[in-house]
Each structure stands twice: as C-alpha cells, then as structure tokens.
Design an enzyme around this catalytic site. Structure first.
Site, PDB file in Angstrom:
ATOM      1  N   TYR A 138     -49.714  33.488  18.148  1.00 39.44           N
ATOM      2  CA  TYR A 138     -49.798  34.793  18.150  1.00 39.44           C
ATOM      3  C   TYR A 138     -49.335  35.343  16.717  1.00 39.44           C
ATOM      4  O   TYR A 138     -49.756  36.472  16.173  1.00 39.44           O
ATOM      5  CB  TYR A 138     -49.130  35.627  19.108  1.00 39.44           C
ATOM      6  CG  TYR A 138     -49.674  35.672  20.618  1.00 39.44           C
ATOM      7  CD1 TYR A 138     -50.674  34.866  20.968  1.00 39.44           C
ATOM      8  CD2 TYR A 138     -48.892  36.249  21.583  1.00 39.44           C
ATOM      9  CE1 TYR A 138     -51.127  34.919  22.121  1.00 39.44           C
ATOM     10  CE2 TYR A 138     -49.350  36.315  22.984  1.00 39.44           C
ATOM     11  CZ  TYR A 138     -50.400  35.394  23.304  1.00 39.44           C
ATOM     12  OH  TYR A 138     -51.031  35.186  24.505  1.00 39.44           O
ATOM     13  N   LYS A 183     -47.697  21.395  26.389  1.00 38.03           N
ATOM     14  CA  LYS A 183     -48.595  20.605  26.353  1.00 38.03           C
ATOM     15  C   LYS A 183     -48.531  19.616  25.261  1.00 38.03           C
ATOM     16  O   LYS A 183     -49.396  19.194  24.710  1.00 38.03           O
ATOM     17  CB  LYS A 183     -49.930  21.658  25.761  1.00 38.03           C
ATOM     18  CG  LYS A 183     -51.457  20.917  26.273  1.00 38.03           C
ATOM     19  CD  LYS A 183     -51.523  20.679  27.588  1.00 38.03           C
ATOM     20  CE  LYS A 183     -53.049  20.161  27.961  1.00 38.03           C
ATOM     21  NZ  LYS A 183     -53.190  19.812  29.195  1.00 38.03           N
ATOM     22  N   ASP A 215     -50.816  23.033  32.589  1.00 41.31           N
ATOM     23  CA  ASP A 215     -51.694  23.044  33.564  1.00 41.31           C
ATOM     24  C   ASP A 215     -51.138  22.727  34.866  1.00 41.31           C
ATOM     25  O   ASP A 215     -51.469  23.410  35.941  1.00 41.31           O
ATOM     26  CB  ASP A 215     -52.956  22.264  33.267  1.00 41.31           C
ATOM     27  CG  ASP A 215     -52.572  20.639  32.455  1.00 41.31           C
ATOM     28  OD1 ASP A 215     -51.351  20.531  32.283  1.00 41.31           O
ATOM     29  OD2 ASP A 215     -53.362  19.968  32.268  1.00 41.31           O
ATOM     30  N   ASP A 239     -47.049  34.027  28.053  1.00 39.90           N
ATOM     31  CA  ASP A 239     -47.788  35.320  28.383  1.00 39.90           C
ATOM     32  C   ASP A 239     -48.803  35.014  29.570  1.00 39.90           C
ATOM     33  O   ASP A 239     -48.746  35.790  30.641  1.00 39.90           O
ATOM     34  CB  ASP A 239     -48.670  35.428  27.224  1.00 39.90           C
ATOM     35  CG  ASP A 239     -49.101  36.968  27.169  1.00 39.90           C
ATOM     36  OD1 ASP A 239     -49.373  37.467  28.435  1.00 39.90           O
ATOM     37  OD2 ASP A 239     -49.929  37.180  26.422  1.00 39.90           O
ATOM     38  N   ASP A 243     -48.146  36.374  33.851  1.00 38.75           N
ATOM     39  CA  ASP A 243     -48.962  37.339  34.584  1.00 38.75           C
ATOM     40  C   ASP A 243     -49.710  36.523  35.771  1.00 38.75           C
ATOM     41  O   ASP A 243     -49.793  36.897  36.724  1.00 38.75           O
ATOM     42  CB  ASP A 243     -50.521  37.529  33.400  1.00 38.75           C
ATOM     43  CG  ASP A 243     -50.000  38.488  32.672  1.00 38.75           C
ATOM     44  OD1 ASP A 243     -48.726  39.069  32.515  1.00 38.75           O
ATOM     45  OD2 ASP A 243     -50.931  38.889  31.719  1.00 38.75           O
TER      46      ASP A 243
END
Length: 351
Positions: A138, A183, A215, A239, A243
C-alpha cells in the site's frame, strides 16, 4: 483532561461517531474521565471543503490529541478521481505513525444465528488480528500507466520486529498462541517476514508460534475459525483477512479496531466497516463497531480499562436484549442501539 479528536468523515460516519460520542460522555460522567472533544474533517467531506483529503488543520489536531476516533471515509462521487477520500486515511496513519492495527473478532452468543456459517463453527470464536499498517504494497513506490503498472511491496526488519512484538505481547494476555500469516512460498518479503517473526518468537518462550500461508489462513477462517488466537500478518493480507473475518460475528458492523504507534503517541480508533453512503442519514447504521472502537480507545490510549469494559459489557447486554440493527437481522435504529448501550452502561455502574 484528555483530548479526543473526532473525525466523523463520510456517509454513515457522522451518525456512528455521534452515537459513540454520547456513549463516551456517559462513561466520562460515570467514571470521572474528564474528556474534551474536538472535531475535524477528513475524506470526501474534507475534499469538498478544502480540496485535501487530510487538511493540515486536521493533521495538527490529530498530532496534539491523546486519541483519534474516526467514522469512515469514502464516497462514490470520488471513484476514479485523482484525489480520493481514502488517501486521507492513509495520510493520517502516516502522520500518527500508527504501525499496528488490532482487530478483535468475537462471536457473541446473541449473534450466532446472524453468521452465514453454521453456529457450531462460530461458537466460541475469540481472535485478534494484528495487521502491520504502514508498510508493504500500500505504501510502496508506484508506477501507473495505460500499458504498464506496478506496486512495490517493501518491508524492513525493524517494521516486522515491532509489529511482531505487539502480537506476542497481546498473545501473552490471551491464550498464548500466535499464527503468522504470509506467502513465503512465493514472496521474498514474506520469507524475510517469517524469519524475523521466528527470531522475535525466541523472546517469548511462553507463546506458541505457527506459520500459515495466506490462502490456507483464508480457508481456515471459515472452516475452523476457533483454531486462531492472535493472527499476525502484513498490511494487504491483514486488510483482506480481517474483512473476511467480519462474517464470523454476522456483520462488519460489529468489528472495531485500534491502530497504535510508539508508546505515548495518539492512537487511531475506527470501525472496520466503510462509509455505506446508501444508508447514510436514515438512521439504519449499526453504531456498535464504533462504540466498541471507543472502548478500545479508553483501554489503549486513555488509560481507562474499567470504563472500556463497562462499555463492552453494555453493548453485549443491549444485543442480548434483542436491540439489533438491520445488518444483524433486527429493526433497531442507530439511536435505539445507542440509547440501549447508555442505559445498560448506567445500570451496570449503579449496581
């Protein structure tokens, strides 16, 4: 006197921040907290009045406050615009140096039927997501064009160490387990992340550490959410996962958050949900996440854990009483939810 900056923002932000302010005022009276409130503009509201998503005056007020309570930013009028409301939130996080975002996810018995998952999967879920907030993709250098675009994902050892310590310290006060999500099978930043977290873990022999690829973590959040205690992860993964975790208690309208920096700096507290302009101004917004964010503000920035616990208990009591907003399957208005929390807060203090 503790100074609290209120940033209502956009959409339903003014409604839910207004409700949280009244709850804070009730708590201030009950616990002699001596809170002083100021207001500032951010997001689309600020762009409309000053052309900037984070005006310098708002930034100054934030720096000089003891804590900041924010509603929400974002409006479809600015979709695709060169200056976007969300840039104000990112700039505010940078301004305050808040690097650790804490998002608790608690499945209350009164909401088990609101979750899209089976009640037996959700029952007993009590986890904390610790998301690194000021690094990663970001905030990396960006290149944008019609034929080519890139976003740099960059982390330093120091950034990983400091947020990891926040997660391990939190785990010590909970069930003593940290799950670090990355990851590492693909990303160099994740491989460094995993190595640094393992080094920090040696300082906390009383806390158990395990690692999951993002994942797999996404799958286990909906398949076996009770396996988690503290989830530690980088900015973008945090993030997305937080959610996803919002479905566990039944609505994103139930998730508060705290963004913390170095000790002594102002914390930033906000609900996880967005600005929901489609329901703004009609009294349907769920104020519980913002009220719970205000409770986190009392606990982490204002040194009032007793008042924080009283507010959290009042929210639980209101919901057990059946005061549920539309997103939770009920018909309560924003005002009715707020009034129920204040009533239960006063009753608890009077006992």
């Amino acid at each position: 006197m503790r100074r609290v900056l209120l940033l209502p923002g956009d959409g339903i932000g003014p409604e839910v921040v207004g409700a949280a302010r009244e709850v804070l005022e009730a708590a201030s009276s009950a616990f002699d907290l001596e809170l002083a409130f100021e207001e500032g503009e951010i997001g689309a509201a600020a762009i409309r009045s000053s052309g900037e998503p984070l005006p310098e005056e708002t930034a100054r007020l934030a720096r000089e406050s003891d804590a900041v309570l924010l509603g929400a930013v974002g409006h479809p009028d600015f979709d695709g615009a060169e200056v976007r409301p969300e840039a104000g939130l990112l700039a505010l996080r940078r301004e305050l140096g808040v690097f650790a975002n804490l998002r608790p996810v608690l499945a209350l018995p009164s909401l088990l039927s609101s979750s899209p998952l089976k009640p037996e999967l959700v029952e007993g879920v009590d986890l904390l997501i610790v998301r690194e907030l000021t690094g990663g993709i970001y905030f990396g250098e960006k290149e944008e064009g019609t034929e080519r675009a890139s976003d740099l994902c960059l982390y330093s050892r120091e950034e990983v160490e400091r947020v990891a310590r926040v997660a391990f310290e939190a785990a010590r006060l909970r069930k003593g387990r940290v799950t670090s999500v990355d990851k590492a099978n693909v990303l160099a930043t994740s491989r460094m992340w995993r190595r640094v977290v393992a080094e920090v873990a040696k300082e906390y022999p009383d806390v158990e550490l395990d690692n999951l690829l993002v994942d797999a973590a996404a799958m286990f959040l909906v398949r076996e959410p009770s396996r988690f205690d503290v989830i530690l992860t980088e900015n973008m993964f945090g993030d997305i996962l937080s959610d996803e975790a919002a479905v566990l208690p039944g609505s994103m309208g139930m998730l508060p958050s705290a963004s913390l920096g170095e000790e002594g700096s102002p914390g930033l507290f906000e609900p996880v949900h967005g600005s929901a302009p489609d329901i703004a101004g009609i009294g349907r917004a769920n104020p519980y996440a913002t009220i719970l964010s205000a409770a986190m503000m009392l606990r982490y920035s204002l040194g009032s854990p007793e008042a924080a616990g009283a507010i959290e208990g009042a929210v639980r009591s209101a919901m057990e009483e059946g005061v549920l907003t539309a997103d939770l399957g009920g018909q309560a208005t924003t005002q009715e939810a707020k009034e129920a929390v204040i009533r239960h807060l006063k009753q608890a203090v009077a006992r």
